[in-house]
Design an enzyme around this catalytic site. Structure first.
Site: not given
Ligand code: PHB
Ligand code: APR
Length: 391
Positions: A72, A385
């Site tokens: 992504h 991130y």
């Molecule tokens: C998940 O896909 O479980 C997930 C994705 C992003 C997040 C937290 C959990 O910030």
């Protein structure tokens, strides 16, 4: 039993550490309290930072991830029915993330450990770490109905927030920093293709919502709920109705529904245990720190810790110098606190506290507007991130 490194816990931290040590020619034994099925099916996070992807590939554990994972290049923020996409590679010089569930990472690492690695004992519960400040620490554990002792040169507590390793650090040396949040996440798995090709983080007056995924045919979604909420008190329709309200946009974006196959509530907390080392005992992953899942940092922090430990122990074996081992706690905590800061910022940016004032509501919108209109603010989010460098 005797080994160089005794590892307590077969979550991502313990399993990856065993793999890294194996590749470095250092023997270890992994003690896991639960059975294999439990570890492989425990629903947790699903986002791998670029650094984690690189480490898994280099460790020979990335083949299925590269085949089945979803790369992504961004996320979408939603607020006031508006949509703003954050473009990771453009803002971070090419970094992206991989959507590949923690359950799958654990399955891959368990298969490798059982095939090529040292002993991985399931249903082996560590009872205590003893002699952490000696040069022969031991782990007392129960396996197949009897107590046994694992003699080690080093012990790494990868036993999560509820583990026992931390208790071996003398209380007078410990400092704990924590915050609990007055809300949690109701998470669902649903057999329906994700309604968006990237993750969607929505701030709404009714509360936060997140659209994530496990595959092109399985969606993973979360709703902010009051702390202590009971997942079973929510019907499927109520969950979909609430998600629909919180994801609503002015351009009529539609949320596809499907059968919910799993639902559970996760509490939200920030927690750091300092130090992350005492004598020959080292702490890694959730055993030392917890972040609210908003920033998807938990698994990636665990990876950073065990990469740091494996590098430090290998350095000592090769050079005789303990300098990296001595710097372990400080090195990890620098990264941990940046992830705590990022996770706290993402959580307070997007969740609405039950006692939120109109001023705080407006402040959240102003923070989101700042990200949507300032490359500097947006870059801070994109860098956090996609991940902080592993020292
Ligand atoms: C998940 O896909 O479980 C997930 C994705 C992003 C997040 C937290 C959990 O910030
Ligand atoms: N003896 C042996 N094993 C234990 C003991 C014990 N006394 N106590 C706990 N364990 C095991 C748990 O059963 C679990 O499998 O330690 C493991 C800890 O794994 P995680 O909790 O997954 O922690 P970690 O490996 O640090 O990974 C962090 O997992 O929980 C998520 O959100 C978290 O994504 C983050 C990641």
């Amino acid at each position: 039993m005797r080994t160089t490194v005794g590892i307590i816990g077969a979550g991502p931290a313990g399993l990856l550490l065993a793999r890294l040590l194996h590749n470095a020619g250092i023997d270890s034994v992994v003690l896991e309290a639960r059975d294999r099925a439990y570890v492989e099916h425990r629903q947790r996070a699903g986002i791998l930072e670029q650094g984690t992807v690189d480490v898994l590939r280099a460790a020979g554990a990335g083949e299925r991830m590269d085949r089945e994972g979803l790369r992504h290049d961004g996320i979408e923020l939603r607020y006031d029915r508006k949509r703003h996409r954050v473009d990771f590679p453009a803002l971070t010089g090419g970094r992206s993330v991989m959507v590949y569930a923690q359950t799958e990472v654990c399955k891959d690492l368990i298969a490798l450990q059982l095939k090529e690695g040292g002993p991985l004992l399931f249903e082996a519960e560590a009872l205590a770490v003893e002699g952490a400040d000696s040069d022969r620490p031991t782990v007392r554990f129960r396996h197949e109905g009897r107590e046994d002792v694992l003699e080690c040169d080093y012990v790494v507590g990868c036993d999560g927030f509820w583990g026992v390793a931390r208790k071996a650090v003398p209380e007078e040396l410990v400092r704990v920093f924590e915050r609990t949040y007055p809300f949690g996440w109701l998470g669902i798995l649903a057999d329906v293709p994700p309604s968006h090709d990237e993750l969607v983080y929505a701030r709404h007056d009714r509360g936060f919502a997140l659209l994530s995924m496990r595959s092109p045919s399985v969606s993973r979604l979360y709703l902010q709920v009051p702390e202590g909420a009971d997942a079973e008190s929510w019907s499927d329709d109520e969950i979909w109705d609430e998600l629909e309200r919180r994801f609503e946009t002015e351009d009529g974006w539609a949320l596809e529904r499907g059968p919910i196959t799993q639902k559970s509530v996760t509490p939200m907390r920030s927690y750091v245990h300092e130090p992350m080392r005492h004598g020959r005992l080292f702490l890694a992953g959730d055993a030392a720190h917890i972040v609210p899942p908003t920033g998807a940092k938990g698994l990636n922090l665990a990876v950073g810790d065990v990469v740091t430990f494996a590098r430090a122990l290998t350095h000592q074996r090769d050079t005789g110098s303990a300098e990296l081992l001595d710097a372990y706690s400080e090195t990890c905590l620098r990264r941990v606190w940046q992830a705590e800061r990022f996770s706290y910022d993402m959580t307070t940016l997007l969740h609405r506290s039950p006692d939120a004032t109109p001023f705080e509501d407006r402040l959240q919108i102003a923070r989101l507007e700042r990200i949507a209109t300032s490359a500097a603010a947006e870059t801070d989010l994109a860098e956090g991130y996609t991940g902080f460098p592993f020292q």
